[in-house]
Each structure stands twice: as C-alpha cells, then as structure tokens.
Design a protein around this motif. Structure first.
Motif, mmCIF file in Angstrom:
data_model
loop_
_atom_site.group_PDB
_atom_site.id
_atom_site.type_symbol
_atom_site.label_atom_id
_atom_site.label_comp_id
_atom_site.label_asym_id
_atom_site.label_seq_id
_atom_site.Cartn_x
_atom_site.Cartn_y
_atom_site.Cartn_z
ATOM 1 N N LEU A 98 -4.779 -1.905 6.234
ATOM 2 C CA LEU A 98 -3.626 -1.338 6.932
ATOM 3 C C LEU A 98 -3.259 0.035 6.367
ATOM 4 N N LEU A 99 -3.229 0.141 5.047
ATOM 5 C CA LEU A 99 -2.883 1.403 4.398
ATOM 6 C C LEU A 99 -3.924 2.485 4.679
ATOM 7 N N SER A 100 -5.189 2.084 4.757
ATOM 8 C CA SER A 100 -6.257 3.045 5.074
ATOM 9 C C SER A 100 -6.066 3.618 6.466
ATOM 10 N N GLY A 101 -5.670 2.760 7.400
ATOM 11 C CA GLY A 101 -5.413 3.223 8.760
ATOM 12 C C GLY A 101 -4.271 4.219 8.809
ATOM 13 N N VAL A 102 -3.221 3.946 8.058
ATOM 14 C CA VAL A 102 -2.077 4.871 8.005
ATOM 15 C C VAL A 102 -2.512 6.216 7.415
ATOM 16 N N LEU A 103 -3.332 6.175 6.374
ATOM 17 C CA LEU A 103 -3.810 7.405 5.734
ATOM 18 C C LEU A 103 -4.609 8.253 6.722
ATOM 19 N N ILE A 104 -5.521 7.616 7.459
ATOM 20 C CA ILE A 104 -6.328 8.350 8.441
ATOM 21 C C ILE A 104 -5.447 8.948 9.530
ATOM 22 N N PHE A 105 -4.468 8.185 9.985
ATOM 23 C CA PHE A 105 -3.594 8.652 11.065
ATOM 24 C C PHE A 105 -2.822 9.914 10.646
ATOM 25 N N PRO A 129 -12.016 4.809 1.073
ATOM 26 C CA PRO A 129 -12.717 3.758 0.305
ATOM 27 C C PRO A 129 -12.041 3.459 -1.022
ATOM 28 N N ALA A 130 -11.419 4.479 -1.612
ATOM 29 C CA ALA A 130 -10.738 4.259 -2.893
ATOM 30 C C ALA A 130 -9.587 3.276 -2.745
ATOM 31 N N SER A 135 -7.675 -1.715 -4.589
ATOM 32 C CA SER A 135 -6.828 -2.873 -4.285
ATOM 33 C C SER A 135 -7.501 -4.177 -4.680
ATOM 34 N N LEU A 136 -8.808 -4.295 -4.415
ATOM 35 C CA LEU A 136 -9.528 -5.530 -4.729
ATOM 36 C C LEU A 136 -9.842 -5.643 -6.218
ATOM 37 N N SER A 137 -10.249 -4.556 -6.849
ATOM 38 C CA SER A 137 -10.613 -4.615 -8.270
ATOM 39 C C SER A 137 -9.402 -4.943 -9.140
ATOM 40 N N ASN A 138 -8.211 -4.495 -8.736
ATOM 41 C CA ASN A 138 -7.012 -4.800 -9.529
ATOM 42 C C ASN A 138 -6.629 -6.272 -9.450
ATOM 43 N N VAL A 139 -6.899 -6.929 -8.322
ATOM 44 C CA VAL A 139 -6.655 -8.370 -8.228
ATOM 45 C C VAL A 139 -7.588 -9.126 -9.166
ATOM 46 N N LEU A 140 -8.846 -8.706 -9.209
ATOM 47 C CA LEU A 140 -9.816 -9.364 -10.096
ATOM 48 C C LEU A 140 -9.434 -9.152 -11.561
ATOM 49 N N LEU A 191 -13.486 9.013 -7.989
ATOM 50 C CA LEU A 191 -12.645 7.826 -8.120
ATOM 51 C C LEU A 191 -13.301 6.609 -7.480
ATOM 52 N N SER A 192 -13.869 6.784 -6.288
ATOM 53 C CA SER A 192 -14.520 5.667 -5.591
ATOM 54 C C SER A 192 -15.837 5.288 -6.250
ATOM 55 N N ILE A 193 -16.564 6.272 -6.777
ATOM 56 C CA ILE A 193 -17.850 5.985 -7.430
ATOM 57 C C ILE A 193 -17.645 5.030 -8.600
ATOM 58 N N GLY A 194 -16.744 5.395 -9.498
ATOM 59 C CA GLY A 194 -16.539 4.567 -10.679
ATOM 60 C C GLY A 194 -15.946 3.214 -10.364
ATOM 61 N N GLU A 195 -14.935 3.178 -9.492
ATOM 62 C CA GLU A 195 -14.246 1.922 -9.208
ATOM 63 C C GLU A 195 -15.132 0.937 -8.453
ATOM 64 N N SER A 196 -16.111 1.431 -7.669
ATOM 65 C CA SER A 196 -17.019 0.529 -6.957
ATOM 66 C C SER A 196 -17.887 -0.260 -7.926
#
Length: 511
Positions: A98-105, A129-130, A135-140, A191-196
């Motif tokens: 949802l947040l990604s969609g808002v960012l693109i808009f 992608p970041a 969001s997922l890595s922080n839950v883990l 940011l996305s490279i490392g976090e992935s």
C-alpha cells in the motif's frame, strides 16, 4: 533468561555491532569522498523521505512483536509465537504494498517539491523495493530478538552492510557519476541491495532454526495480534513524529539556510557535511547503545513479567555504565582532534567545525538512546513517546526561528540540536525515576571513565608532534596515536576497577 544472559547477549551484540558499524562507517567515509557533500545532502533528503513512508511498518510493529514473542516464549507458548509472527509478517507485507503505491502516485511531487529536482524521480522509484524489503526484514529481526537469538539478525546486518558497501562501490567505479544527482541515486539503490541480502539470510535461518508444523491462526494468535497492534500504536505514533520531524528538519534546514543568505548548492552541501559526515561520527557510540537497546527490550520485558526487580536494576545500571564508557572517550576525541579527523577521514577541512560543535552530542545522544530503550522495556512507551514529541517540537521551532536568521545561520541548528536532546534526556530520566529507583554509583559510572579519558587524550598528544596538521597520507601515525590512547584508556579502567575482574569469566560461563 539466566543470571548472565543479559550480559552475554549485550556483549555479543556489541561485538556484532562493532563489525557492522565499522563497515557502515567506512561506507559513509568512502561515499562522502567519492560523491561529495552535495550528493550526500541529496541522499540524506531521499533517505528521510523513504523513512517517512517506512515508519508505519518498521517502528512500533517490530518492537511490539519482540516484546510479545519474548513474553510468550517465556511461558512456553511456541504455537502462539509462530501464529503471531505469521500474522504480523502478512500484515506488514500488505502495508508495504500500500505504501509503495502511495509513493509511486506522489513520485512527481516528491521529486520536484521535496528533492528539488525532477531528475531525482528515478531515485524515488528505487525507494519502492526498499519499502517492501525493509518492512519484511524488520519483522524477521523482531522475531529473532524475541526468541533471544542475537546471532542470526546480527550476522544479517553485517551481511547487509557488507553487500551494500561492495555493491555501491562497484556501481560507482563502473558508472563514475559526474553530478550530485546520479551519486545520490546510486546511494539510494544501495539501500535495497544490502537489505535484500539481509532478508534472504533471515528467511533461510528462520526456516532452518524454527521449523514448526503448520499452525492455524487460532484465537490466541489473533488476540495476541490485536494486543500487538495496541502496543504498536504509541510506538508508531512516536516513530511517526520522529521521522516526520526528521523529514521536516531535512527540508527545513536547507530552505532556512537559503533564507539566511546561502545559495542552494551551499545549503545542500552544508547539510551534507553535517548529516552525512559529522553525524556518522556522533553515531559511533551506537555500537554499544544499539546492542544494549536491542537486548534490553526483551530482557526487561521478561523480567517485568517474572517480577525480577533486582536483575532489572542490575541490567539498567550496566547499560548506563557501558554507554558512558564508550561515548565519553569518543566525545573527547572529537572535541580535541576535530581538524585531523576532518582531513584524515573526509579530506574536507570544512567538516572540522561541525565535528567539534556536535562532539558533545555523542554522550547525550547515547545516554538518551539507552534510557529510551529502558523505558520501552519497562512498558513506559507512552511516556517516552510524549517526551520525544516534546523534544522534536522544540527542535523544529528553534530551527525555523534561528537558522533563517542571518545572525545565527547554521549555528541555529546546533542550538536546536542540543536543547532538544537535553530536554528529551531530562524528561526520560524523570520518567525512569518514577518507575524504578536506581542506586547509581556516580564515581564508578562517571568519575572513572572521565579519569581514563583524560589519560587517553594525554597519551595521544604525547605520541605525536604535529597531529593538528595531519594529512590523509599519515595513516600509520594517525592509527598508532589512537591505538596508544585506547590502550591508555583501558589501562586506567582496569587499575581503577571500572570493569569488574570477573566480567569476562561471567561472559564465558554464560549460556
């Protein structure tokens, strides 16, 4: 958690954070040297924009998940643990989409109005992608911390920092960016490279270490998830205010500098030197405080549930002492050797006054971070939230009034910085005192580290004749002087018994 469990977890996390922070610090230095102050300013604005969108998924929810998993695991409830984790993972994923969609808009608006350049729209797209990955890595990570597993997320963060470093450096050397915009976009991609890699590592070890049978979302899990949301709301509100205020600072500081007479390029470069060069030095003390906070929250939550108040006081005192042991000598080094640090690390003498002025913020920020973590562990998150909001409102008001005034300029930011940090620290200490009474030995916690710091600075000065004119080529001399100072500091700590004799024995016997 056994008697020495907190000590073991904290020491381990300090070592893990040491390697992580060293990699991250080296990354910041190379990035600053290769891209320049203006690129770093644009990157900091982009990072603040990203964090504004991420705050809902990475602030309150992971912290609340850690607390609930720690409590349920102490009650031998593995089914509830797995159930609440799965519900939270799915919930965060949907929020991220949802947040990604808002960012693109709003991408055009963000690029033009916030990042001040339409060409930065590509950088906005790379934030998408970041948002999902973070969001997922922080839950883990929250799951592992709640399970008292400090190894897996610690290694994950080291991998994240290392792969980001290698990936971004490779892109820079291949692309060779010639303008600040391209440099800032590459930094955002990193940011996305490392976090992935962090996410992949965490998923692999989650499935390997905690294999469970398929567990339905039973009544207990759903009830816990509702409890999680209730706990997460004040934390998210606090995080939201902090990030929104940080973003406001990010936009406000350059604009107010321009109002006081700076050009656009000068304003962005000044902002980049403060946030991209001086601030990473100030944050070095978080090697210890970040580890302590991560370990404090589940530890204090468990001790509160079991009413082990003696152990709580011991761990809180140990945390405050460790914070001062690290932050006090760093404060002294930044104050006395700001010029050689600016030349050696960044080859930019203009950074020196910013390092000097912000040096005293090292110990203040470190203490405030630790005390805030203590309050979270003691279920005082609402009070901590209010304190943070008060502090940031004061900072915003002072920045707006002072930075735009030609008589103050950038000095107005430093005034706002110190006033807000001191207010937050005082308010947090008042709340802590109302929750639990601590018997603090000020001679041991402050006096001994201060004495050791004086000897450390003296040793550094005695081992060099012209440190003030240090050039970037004097690597061996610079490192040698610092090593002598560190040895002197540790020596005084040992002979004054600032560090208990049986500390490492207790660490080795910890399970």
């Amino acid at each position: 958690m056994n008697k020495n469990g907190f000590i073991y977890g904290s020491v381990f996390m300090v070592f893990m954070n040491f390697f992580m922070r060293i990699i991250g610090f080296a990354y910041d230095i190379f990035l600053s040297k290769l891209l320049g102050a203006e690129s770093m300013g644009l990157f900091q604005i982009g990072l603040s924009t990203l964090m504004t969108f991420l705050i809902i998924t990475i602030s309150g929810i992971p912290t609340a998940l850690t607390k609930i998993i720690a409590e349920e695991n102490s009650k031998s409830g593995p089914n509830n643990v797995e159930g609440i984790f799965k519900l939270t993972f799915i919930f965060n994923f949907l929020l991220a989409i949802l947040l990604s969609g808002v960012l693109i808009f709003f991408s055009d608006f963000i690029a033009v109005k916030m990042l001040k350049n339409k060409d930065m729209i590509l950088g906005v797209y790379f934030m998408v992608p970041a948002i999902i990955i973070f969001s997922l890595s922080n839950v883990l990570k929250a799951y592992f911390y709640g399970m008292k597993n400090m190894v897996t997320p610690g290694l994950a963060q080291i991998i994240e920092h290392f792969t980001r470093f290698v990936g971004v450096m490779a892109i820079i050397y291949c692309v060779k960016p010639t303008n600040p915009i391209n440099g800032a976009i590459i930094a955002l991609i990193g940011l996305s490279i490392g976090e992935s890699f962090d996410l992949l590592w965490s998923i692999y070890w989650k499935n390997r270490l905690y294999k469970r049978k398929k567990i339905p979302h039973n009544v207990s899990s759903i009830a816990l998830f509702l409890k999680l949301l209730t706990m997460a709301v004040p934390l998210t509100v606090a995080g939201s205010f902090q990030v929104v205020f940080r973003f406001t600072n990010t936009v406000l500081i350059p604009s107010r500098l321009m109002a006081s007479g700076y050009s656009s390029s000068e304003a962005i470069s000044t902002f980049g030197r403060i946030m991209g060069m001086a601030m990473p030095l100030i944050h070095l003390s978080f090697i210890v405080t970040a580890a302590l906070v991560l370990n404090l929250i589940p530890s204090l939550s468990e001790q509160m549930a079991l009413k082990r108040y003696k152990e709580m006081k011991r761990d809180i005192n140990l945390s405050i002492k460790a914070t001062i042991l690290v932050s006090l000598p760093l404060t002294a080094i930044y104050t006395v050797f700001s010029k050689p640090l600016a030349v050696f690390l960044y080859s930019d003498i203009k950074v020196a006054p910013y390092i000097y002025i912000m040096a005293f913020g090292t110990i203040l920020m470190a203490l405030q971070n630790t005390i805030s973590g203590v309050l979270l562990g003691l279920n005082s998150q609402v009070q901590d939230t209010i304190n943070g909001i008060i502090s940031m409102v004061i900072r915003i008001i002072l920045i707006y009034i002072l930075v735009g005034n030609p008589q103050f300029g950038i000095n107005g930011f430093f005034i706002a910085f110190y006033v807000s940090i001191i207010v937050a620290l005082i308010l947090d200490l008042i709340v802590l005192r109302s929750v639990i009474k601590l018997n603090i030995n000020y001679l041991d916690i402050i006096g001994k580290p201060l004495l050791a710091t004086i000897f450390m600075i003296g040793a550094i000065l005695l081992t060099t004749h012209d440190l003030s004119n240090l050039q970037s080529s004097n690597f061996i001399g610079f490192i040698s002087s610092l090593l002598v100072g560190i040895i002197a500091y540790i020596f005084i700590l040992v002979i004054t018994k600032a560090v208990p004799k049986n500390f490492f024995r207790r660490f080795l016997k910890s399970k």
